[in-house]
Design an enzyme around this catalytic site. Structure first.
Site, PDB file in Angstrom:
ATOM      1  N   SER A  55      14.630  11.474  -9.035  1.00  0.00           N
ATOM      2  CA  SER A  55      15.414  12.360  -9.876  1.00  0.00           C
ATOM      3  C   SER A  55      16.796  12.477  -9.276  1.00  0.00           C
ATOM      4  O   SER A  55      17.034  11.989  -8.165  1.00  0.00           O
ATOM      5  CB  SER A  55      14.769  13.745  -9.960  1.00  0.00           C
ATOM      6  OG  SER A  55      15.556  14.629 -10.745  1.00  0.00           O
ATOM      7  N   ARG A 299      13.485   5.318 -13.461  1.00  0.00           N
ATOM      8  CA  ARG A 299      12.400   6.082 -14.076  1.00  0.00           C
ATOM      9  C   ARG A 299      12.822   6.501 -15.469  1.00  0.00           C
ATOM     10  O   ARG A 299      13.982   6.856 -15.696  1.00  0.00           O
ATOM     11  CB  ARG A 299      12.092   7.333 -13.242  1.00  0.00           C
ATOM     12  CG  ARG A 299      10.827   8.074 -13.641  1.00  0.00           C
ATOM     13  CD  ARG A 299       9.592   7.277 -13.273  1.00  0.00           C
ATOM     14  NE  ARG A 299       8.367   8.040 -13.463  1.00  0.00           N
ATOM     15  CZ  ARG A 299       7.641   8.052 -14.582  1.00  0.00           C
ATOM     16  NH1 ARG A 299       8.068   7.370 -15.637  1.00  0.00           N
ATOM     17  NH2 ARG A 299       6.519   8.729 -14.652  1.00  0.00           N
ATOM     18  N   THR A 335      13.043  20.181 -13.263  1.00  0.00           N
ATOM     19  CA  THR A 335      12.144  20.556 -12.180  1.00  0.00           C
ATOM     20  C   THR A 335      11.698  22.003 -12.322  1.00  0.00           C
ATOM     21  O   THR A 335      10.514  22.326 -12.147  1.00  0.00           O
ATOM     22  CB  THR A 335      12.828  20.341 -10.818  1.00  0.00           C
ATOM     23  OG1 THR A 335      13.243  18.969 -10.713  1.00  0.00           O
ATOM     24  CG2 THR A 335      11.879  20.657  -9.684  1.00  0.00           C
ATOM     25  N   CYS A 488      14.452  -3.856 -18.774  1.00  0.00           N
ATOM     26  CA  CYS A 488      13.715  -3.671 -17.523  1.00  0.00           C
ATOM     27  C   CYS A 488      14.690  -3.696 -16.349  1.00  0.00           C
ATOM     28  O   CYS A 488      15.418  -4.680 -16.182  1.00  0.00           O
ATOM     29  CB  CYS A 488      12.653  -4.743 -17.346  1.00  0.00           C
ATOM     30  SG  CYS A 488      11.829  -4.664 -15.726  1.00  0.00           S
ATOM     31  N   CYS A 512       7.537  -4.452 -10.549  1.00  0.00           N
ATOM     32  CA  CYS A 512       7.596  -3.228 -11.355  1.00  0.00           C
ATOM     33  C   CYS A 512       7.829  -1.982 -10.501  1.00  0.00           C
ATOM     34  O   CYS A 512       7.099  -1.734  -9.536  1.00  0.00           O
ATOM     35  CB  CYS A 512       6.297  -3.089 -12.145  1.00  0.00           C
ATOM     36  SG  CYS A 512       6.200  -1.601 -13.163  1.00  0.00           S
ATOM     37  N   CYS A 515       8.903   2.421 -14.011  1.00  0.00           N
ATOM     38  CA  CYS A 515       9.806   3.260 -14.799  1.00  0.00           C
ATOM     39  C   CYS A 515       9.247   3.567 -16.178  1.00  0.00           C
ATOM     40  O   CYS A 515       9.656   4.530 -16.804  1.00  0.00           O
ATOM     41  CB  CYS A 515      11.189   2.625 -14.895  1.00  0.00           C
ATOM     42  SG  CYS A 515      11.315   1.216 -16.021  1.00  0.00           S
ATOM     43  N   CYS A 518       9.415  -0.291 -20.535  1.00  0.00           N
ATOM     44  CA  CYS A 518       8.849  -1.314 -21.415  1.00  0.00           C
ATOM     45  C   CYS A 518       7.792  -0.730 -22.339  1.00  0.00           C
ATOM     46  O   CYS A 518       7.664  -1.124 -23.504  1.00  0.00           O
ATOM     47  CB  CYS A 518       8.268  -2.463 -20.597  1.00  0.00           C
ATOM     48  SG  CYS A 518       7.018  -1.978 -19.385  1.00  0.00           S
TER      49      CYS A 518
END
Length: 544
Positions: A55, A299, A335, A488, A512, A515, A518
Site C-alpha cells: 500500500s 496490487r 486501512t 500485467c 506473478c 496483483c 489479470c
C-alpha cells in the site's frame, strides 16, 4: 490426482480468519479483547505476516486508536507523522500546484509502511493468544449443509502433472463456527463466496485500479519525512483515471506509486510503462536524484465504493476489509475502514458465540451501517464514478460539486460498470510508444520482479489458468492484441510465434506478484487466479 490421497487432518476453532492484513488481524485482536477464552486462528498465504502487504500508505489513525488506544503509531519502524500535502496537475511539459481536496488533507495522519503496521498488529494478536499460521494458503471452502464450516489449506508438493511428489504434504482443514474472509482485494475464496451465495445480487459490479509501487532510498539532504504528494494528469489522457503518490517515510525512504483505474479503454496501454515514464517528467525527476530503488510490487485495489459493497454476511461467515471493498477512493485510504470492518465483525461474532449462534450474522451489516464507516463511504459514493462518466475535467467538477455543494447528500447515485467491458478493440485504438528503460531511473518488468523477491515452487500446478484456452488467440489476440501482455506488471503473459504467423500465449506463472489484475481486466473473464502453494509470491520487506 491419485485416488490414494490420505484424508486431511483437521483443527477446530471458534473463529478462523483468512488473511493477516489490517482487517483480519483487527478482527482477531478484537475477538480476544472481548473474550480471551475464544480460540481464534489466522491463516496467511504469505511466508510471513506482512510479506504480501502492499500500500502507499498514509494511515488515518482513527480505527487503530479505537482498537489499541495505547498504540504508538509513530514508533512503528519507518513511520513518520504526515506533514506537508502537495497536489499537482501535470502537463507534458509543466506542473501546476492545485488546492488539496479536503478528503486528502492528512493533518494528524501518519506515513507508514503498511507491511510494518501489519507486523505490529500480528505481534499484538499473538500476545493475546491468537494462533497465526503464515505460509499456508486458504485454497478451499468447506461448505456443509449450505453453511461455511471453515477452510482447507492447499496441499503442498503437488507436481505440474497434478500428482504428489516426494515433498507432498496434505493440507489441513481449519474448521470454525464462523469464518472471517479478509483476503484483500479480489480474494479467490471471496470470489467463490460471492457466486455461491449471490452476495453481489442487486449491487453494482466492483471496479478496480492497479497500483504499482517502488520503494526508494533517498539521500538524507533530499529527505522530507512526512511529505505527502499526489499528482493527476500526464502521462495519462483525460479519459483515463489515475495518478501518482510520493510519500516520504522515516529512514530516508520514499514510497513512489502509480495507480490506474482498470476501466481504461486503450488495449495498448501499459500501466507499468506509464508508471516508469512518469518519473521522467521535469517536475518529478528531481525527487529521484541520487536515490536508489530497493523494492517493487503491484496490487489491485477496489474503487467501486459504497454502491459496490456486496452482502457482507452469509451462513457461517462474513466479508471484511478490501474483500468487501471498503476503500475510500477520494481519501486514498482504506486501512482505517478495513480495520473498523474487522472490529465490527468481531463484535458481532462474539455476541453470536455467547448467544444463540445464528447461521447468518445479520448483526454484522447492521453494525457497519450504524458505525462511522457507512456514512463516510456513502458521502463520497459519486466521486470516483463521476470520473468514469465525465472524464477528468468533468470528474473534477463533479467532485467539487459533491464535496462543497451537496456535501455527499445528492439525491442520486452514479453507477459502476465492470472493468473488463471497457476495452476497445485494437483496431479502434492507437498504439502507444513507450521509451526504453535506462536502468537508473526507469526499469523493465523482469528486473522489477527480481527485487520484489517473488518466488514460486516451479514444480506445481499453474495458479493462473484459462477457462477456455482457445480464447487467448481467438479473442484476446485477434480482437485486442493480447492486452494481458501489457496490463500485467510482472511479465507473466507473453505472445510467442506471432512473427511466424502462429501466435501462442505463454504464461510465466513464476513471475506473478499476486496483483490479480489479470483476473479482473481480461475481456471475457477467461483468466482465473487461484492461490499457489503457501509462501509463494512476493516477499515484501519492511518499508513497503
Amino acid at each position: 490426482m491419485s485416488d490414494t490421497v490420505p484424508p486431511r487432518e483437521s483443527m477446530e476453532f471458534d473463529v478462523v480468519v483468512v488473511g493477516a492484513g489490517p482487517a483480519g488481524l483487527s478482527a482477531a485482536i478484537r475477538l480476544k479483547q472481548i473474550n480471551a477464552e475464544l480460540s481464534v486462528c489466522v491463516v496467511e498465504k504469505g511466508g510471513e505476516v506482512g510479506a504480501h502487504i502492499l500500500s502507499g500508505c498514509v494511515l488515518e489513525p482513527r480505527a487503530m486508536t479505537e482498537l489499541l488506544p495505547d498504540a504508538d503509531i509513530g514508533a512503528i519502524e519507518f513511520s513518520a507523522k504526515a506533514g506537508e500535502d502537495r497536489f499537482l496537475f501535470l502537463t507534458e511539459t509543466g506542473s501546476h500546484r492545485m488546492p488539496t481536496p479536503p478528503q486528502m488533507n492528512n493533518h494528524g495522519n501518519f506515513v507508514v509502511s503498511l507491511g510494518n503496521v501489519v507486523r505490529f498488529l500480528g505481534a499484538k494478536a499473538e500476545e493475546l493468544g491468537v494462533e497465526i499460521y503464515p505460509g499456508f494458503a486458504a485454497a478451499e471452502l468447506l461448505v456443509e449443509e449450505g453453511r461455511v464450516a471453515g477452510i482447507a489449506t492447499g496441499d503442498m508438493g503437488i507436481g505440474k502433472d497434478g500428482q504428489p511428489t516426494a515433498q507432498y504434504q496434505r493440507g489441513m482443514e481449519l474448521r470454525a463456527t464462523y469464518t472471517v474472509f479478509a483476503e484483500g482485494c479480489r480474494g479467490s475464496l471471496g470470489k467463490q463466496l460471492m457466486s455461491r451465495f449471490g452476495l453481489r445480487d442487486g449491487v453494482d459490479p466492483q471496479t478496480y485500479g492497479i497500483g504499482i509501487k517502488e520503494l526508494w532510498e533517498v539521500p538524507a539532504e533530499h529527505h522530507n519525512p512526512g511529505m505527502v504528494m499526489h499528482t493527476i494528469g500526464w502521462p495519462l489522457d483525460t479519459k483515463t483515471y489515475g495518478g501518482s503518490f510520493l510519500y516520504h517515510l522515516g529512514g530516508n525512504l520514499m514510497a513512489y506509486g502509480f495507480v490506474i483505474g482498470l476501466d481504461y479503454e486503450n488495449p495498448y496501454l501499459s500501466p507499468f510503462e506509464e508508471m516508469q515514464r512518469f518519473k521522467t517528467h521535469k517536475a518529478i525527476r528531481p525527487y529521484f536524484e541520487g536515490a536508489k530503488r530497493i523494492s517493487y510490487g503491484a496490487r489491485a485495489l477496489n474503487e467501486g465504493g459504497f454502491q459496490s459493497i456486496p452482502r457482507l454476511a452469509f451462513p457461517g461467515g462474513v466479508l471484511v476489509g478490501c474483500e468487501a471493498g471498503f476503500l475510500n477512493v477520494p481519501k486514498i485510504k482504506g486501512t482505517h475502514t478495513a480495520m473498523k470492518s474487522g472490529m465490527l465483525a468481531a463484535e458481532a461474532i462474539a455476541e453470536a458465540l455467547s448467544g444463540s449462534r445464528p447461521a447468518t450474522l445479520d448483526a454484522f451489516p447492521e453494525k457497519v451501517r450504524a458505525s462511522w464507516l457507512w456514512p463516510e463511504l456513502q458521502a463520497v459514493r459519486n466521486i470516483r464514478p463521476g470520473f468514469a462518466k465525465f472524464g477528468m475535467w468533468g470528474g473534477l467538477i463533479n467532485a467539487a460539486f459533491e464535496t462543497y455543494v451537496t456535501r455527499g447528500k445528492s439525491p442520486w447515485t452514479l453507477r459502476n460498470h465492470a472493468d473488463n467491458t471497457a476495452l476497445k478493440p485494437a483496431r479502434d485504438a492507437t498504439p502507444i510508444a513507450y521509451p526504453k528503460p535506462d536502468g537508473a531511473l526507469t526499469f523493465d518488468r523482469l528486473s522489477s520482479v527480481f527485487i520484489s523477491n517473488t518466488n514460486h515452487e516451479e514444480n506445481q500446478p499453474a495458479h493462473l489458468t484459462l477457462l477456455d484456452p482457445a480464447k487467448a488467440i481467438s479473442v484476446n489476440w485477434a480482437e485486442y492484441r493480447s492486452p494481458e501482455t501489457r496490463y500485467c506488471p510482472a511479465g507473466v503473459y507473453e505472445i510467442v510465434g506471432a512473427e511466424a504467423g502462429d501466435p501462442k500465449l505463454q504464461i510465466n506463472a513464476q513471475n506473478c506478484v499476486h496483483c490479480k489484475t489479470c483476473d479482473i481486466k481480461d475481456p471475457t473473464q477467461n483468466i482465473n487466479w487461484v492461490v499457489p502453494e503457501g509462501a509463494g509470491g512476493p516477499a515484501y520487506p519492511g518499508g513497503m
